[in-house]
Scaffold this motif. Structure first.
Motif, mmCIF file in Angstrom:
data_model
loop_
_atom_site.group_PDB
_atom_site.id
_atom_site.type_symbol
_atom_site.label_atom_id
_atom_site.label_comp_id
_atom_site.label_asym_id
_atom_site.label_seq_id
_atom_site.Cartn_x
_atom_site.Cartn_y
_atom_site.Cartn_z
ATOM 1 N N PRO A 32 101.206 35.782 51.263
ATOM 2 C CA PRO A 32 100.100 36.623 51.715
ATOM 3 C C PRO A 32 99.177 35.914 52.715
ATOM 4 N N HIS A 33 98.997 34.592 52.558
ATOM 5 C CA HIS A 33 98.119 33.880 53.506
ATOM 6 C C HIS A 33 98.728 33.904 54.915
ATOM 7 N N SER A 34 100.061 33.795 54.988
ATOM 8 C CA SER A 34 100.697 33.745 56.306
ATOM 9 C C SER A 34 100.780 35.130 56.951
ATOM 10 N N ALA A 35 100.395 36.152 56.174
ATOM 11 C CA ALA A 35 100.316 37.503 56.738
ATOM 12 C C ALA A 35 98.872 37.826 57.133
ATOM 13 N N GLY A 36 97.959 36.870 56.923
ATOM 14 C CA GLY A 36 96.535 37.131 57.208
ATOM 15 C C GLY A 36 95.940 38.106 56.210
ATOM 16 N N ALA A 37 96.627 38.255 55.068
ATOM 17 C CA ALA A 37 96.227 39.272 54.085
ATOM 18 C C ALA A 37 95.460 38.685 52.915
ATOM 19 N N ALA A 38 95.479 37.347 52.796
ATOM 20 C CA ALA A 38 94.891 36.720 51.610
ATOM 21 C C ALA A 38 93.682 35.881 51.959
ATOM 22 N N PHE A 62 83.585 31.473 51.584
ATOM 23 C CA PHE A 62 84.940 31.627 52.116
ATOM 24 C C PHE A 62 85.587 30.246 52.246
ATOM 25 N N ILE A 63 86.779 30.096 51.671
ATOM 26 C CA ILE A 63 87.447 28.789 51.723
ATOM 27 C C ILE A 63 88.637 28.813 52.699
ATOM 28 N N GLU A 64 89.515 29.791 52.556
ATOM 29 C CA GLU A 64 90.714 29.805 53.415
ATOM 30 C C GLU A 64 91.274 31.219 53.547
ATOM 31 N N GLY A 65 91.678 31.537 54.755
ATOM 32 C CA GLY A 65 92.330 32.823 54.994
ATOM 33 C C GLY A 65 93.739 32.582 55.503
ATOM 34 N N TYR A 66 93.930 32.747 56.805
ATOM 35 C CA TYR A 66 95.272 32.627 57.398
ATOM 36 C C TYR A 66 95.829 31.212 57.247
ATOM 37 N N HIS A 73 90.677 32.773 59.835
ATOM 38 C CA HIS A 73 91.118 34.085 60.322
ATOM 39 C C HIS A 73 91.686 34.954 59.202
ATOM 40 N N VAL A 74 91.469 36.242 59.349
ATOM 41 C CA VAL A 74 92.060 37.238 58.441
ATOM 42 C C VAL A 74 92.326 38.500 59.255
ATOM 43 N N ARG A 75 93.104 39.403 58.716
ATOM 44 C CA ARG A 75 93.294 40.687 59.393
ATOM 45 C C ARG A 75 91.961 41.444 59.402
ATOM 46 N N GLU A 76 91.861 42.311 60.423
ATOM 47 C CA GLU A 76 90.631 43.104 60.570
ATOM 48 C C GLU A 76 90.250 43.850 59.291
ATOM 49 N N LEU A 104 94.355 39.406 63.950
ATOM 50 C CA LEU A 104 93.586 38.448 63.146
ATOM 51 C C LEU A 104 92.209 38.281 63.773
ATOM 52 N N VAL A 105 91.185 38.187 62.938
ATOM 53 C CA VAL A 105 89.823 37.979 63.458
ATOM 54 C C VAL A 105 89.198 36.802 62.718
ATOM 55 N N ASP A 106 88.174 36.229 63.329
ATOM 56 C CA ASP A 106 87.569 35.007 62.795
ATOM 57 C C ASP A 106 86.333 35.371 61.962
ATOM 58 N N VAL A 107 86.371 35.060 60.669
ATOM 59 C CA VAL A 107 85.228 35.448 59.814
ATOM 60 C C VAL A 107 83.961 34.693 60.204
ATOM 61 N N ARG A 108 84.107 33.567 60.916
ATOM 62 C CA ARG A 108 82.910 32.801 61.304
ATOM 63 C C ARG A 108 82.051 33.562 62.304
ATOM 64 N N ASP A 109 82.652 34.579 62.948
ATOM 65 C CA ASP A 109 81.864 35.393 63.881
ATOM 66 C C ASP A 109 81.130 36.515 63.145
#
Ligand SMILES: C[C@@H](N)C(=O)N[C@H](C)C(=O)O
Length: 403
Positions: free
Chosen positions: A299-305, A251-255, A227-230, A204-209
């Motif tokens: 899907p959100h709990s997989a970091g995929a959404a 961006f509103i919500e990922g993981y 966070h979302v998957r790479e 998981l990576v942080d989109v804020r970066d």
């Protein structure tokens, strides 16, 4: 909201808006409530203040656009009006009709209602008149007396995006389906759960970066939401690059941790159960999955959404028809991506978002215009891929934090 002195044209503007738009607009007039319904004087503690607010809120909750109109003196009504604007989840627009006293007297004299003219005289109008009685914090657009009725109505229709929206509620369709041509596949569909997961192990990576516009409404202490998957981040970057100039992803919500997903699902299913005591457990499960994914395939709990919408170049959220995360009940299913009960402008924005996200390899969930995922089970089913690459994942806790 339309405010202004007596005989400044408020009710004509409100009526004109409804004439153009059709059904679906509720006009909440201060005069009607205060004079006709309650027959009370206009005072700082008048019962009409709370009643106006209650009616406006009930009409909004029932899916109407609301035009609140009246003199609504700033010192007596500003608290009620600003609370309404603050609490309203859609967009609010406030107008003040700035007409000089002399012009209001002329307009008043031209009214056809003889009984009203007898009751309300020029000296009443003069004593009620307040010059430019604006609400605090620059909430209102001032419309000058020189603006004709037609121009005022056309301007408000344009700014509020009500020019071509269809009246609400939309035609009824079965609550868990799209249309005959494009039936929606719900997250609860057993074919989704049947897709195997071959976890690829991407972190998981942080989109804020990575320079994204990130809305704080789902923020949590660990920043999990960002966070979302790479591979999802890479797709987001691509989608962003495909948007036309002047628009950007918001961006509103990922993981989303599994426990939170479970809570959202249970809460919504319980809400549905209370509203539909006749539904079976299976119907509840299915209908809940229109709005929240069952935790076991989330899907959100997989970091995929990701939940995303559009903003303009200054970061202001664009109108995509409903607020992000509006439920089907709250929005009369206008949250469904291909809903017809939204304006042309909102539809245009949805198309921009959908095109960019799908071209970047995301799959949209048809009950939520803002929800997109990639490489999870839902995406794999919809894209006819043999397996998903992202399964449930835990966000690493920062060193030293409590578990
Ligand atoms: C709760 C809503 N914002 C959402 O995230 N829904 C999708 C379908 C999900 O739970 O995965």
């Amino acid at each position: 909201m339309i405010r202004g002195n007596s005989a400044s044209g408020k009710s004509s503007v409100a009526q004109g808006l409804r004439d153009h738009y059709g059904r679906g607009i509720a006009i909440v007039g201060q005069d009607v409530i205060r004079r006709n319904v309650l027959r009370e004087h206009d005072t700082a503690r008048g019962a009409n203040i709370a009643l106006l607010s209650t009616i406006a809120r009930a009409a909004l909750d029932a899916g109407f656009h609301v035009v609140l109109e009246g003199i609504l003196y700033a010192d007596r009504y500003s608290h009620m009006v600003t609370s309404l604007v603050r609490d309203h989840r859609g967009s609010s627009h406030c107008y003040y009709l700035d007409v000089p006293l002399e012009a209001t007297l002329v307009r008043h004299a031209s009214k056809a209602d003889a009984a009203y003219l007898e009751q309300v005289t020029d000296s009443h109008l003069a004593s009620w008149y307040r010059e430019l009685d604006l609400l605090p914090s620059g909430l209102e657009t001032v419309i000058p007396a020189a603006s004709t009725l037609q121009d005022t109505i056309a301007g408000i229709l344009r700014e509020t995006d009500l020019t071509s929206a269809s009246p609400v509620p939309p035609p009824q369709c079965k609550s868990s389906q799209g249309d005959a041509m494009n039936p929606l596949v719900l997250m609860s569909d057993p074919r989704v759960a049947a897709i195997p997961v071959r976890e690829c192990g991407e972190p998981l990576v942080d989109v804020r970066d990575h320079g994204f516009r990130v809305d704080p409404r789902k923020q949590d202490p660990l920043g999990a939401f960002a966070h979302v998957r790479e591979g999802v981040l890479a797709r987001l970057k691509q989608a962003r690059s495909l948007l036309p100039a002047g628009t950007d992803l918001l961006f509103i919500e990922g993981y989303r941790p599994l426990a939170l997903q479970q809570r959202y699902f249970t809460e919504y299913r319980d809400e549905l159960a209370a509203a539909h005591p006749d539904w079976t457990a299976e119907e509840l499960h299915q209908n809940a999955s229109r709005y929240v994914s069952p935790p076991e395939i989330a899907p959100h709990s997989a970091g995929a959404a990701v939940d995303v919408t559009l903003a303009d170049q200054d970061g202001h959220e664009l109108n995509l028809g409903t607020r992000v995360n509006a439920s089907p009940e709250e929005s009369y299913r206008a949250c469904f991506t291909h809903a017809t009960n939204i304006s042309d402008r909102a539809r245009h924005h949805r198309t921009l978002l959908l095109n960019a996200m799908e071209s970047a390899g995301f799959t949209n969930y048809g009950t939520e215009f803002w929800h997109f995922s990639a490489a999870d089970r839902y995406h794999a089913l919809m894209r006819q891929e043999p397996h998903a690459r992202y399964g449930p994942i835990q966000l690493a806790q920062p060193a030293g934090s409590a578990t």
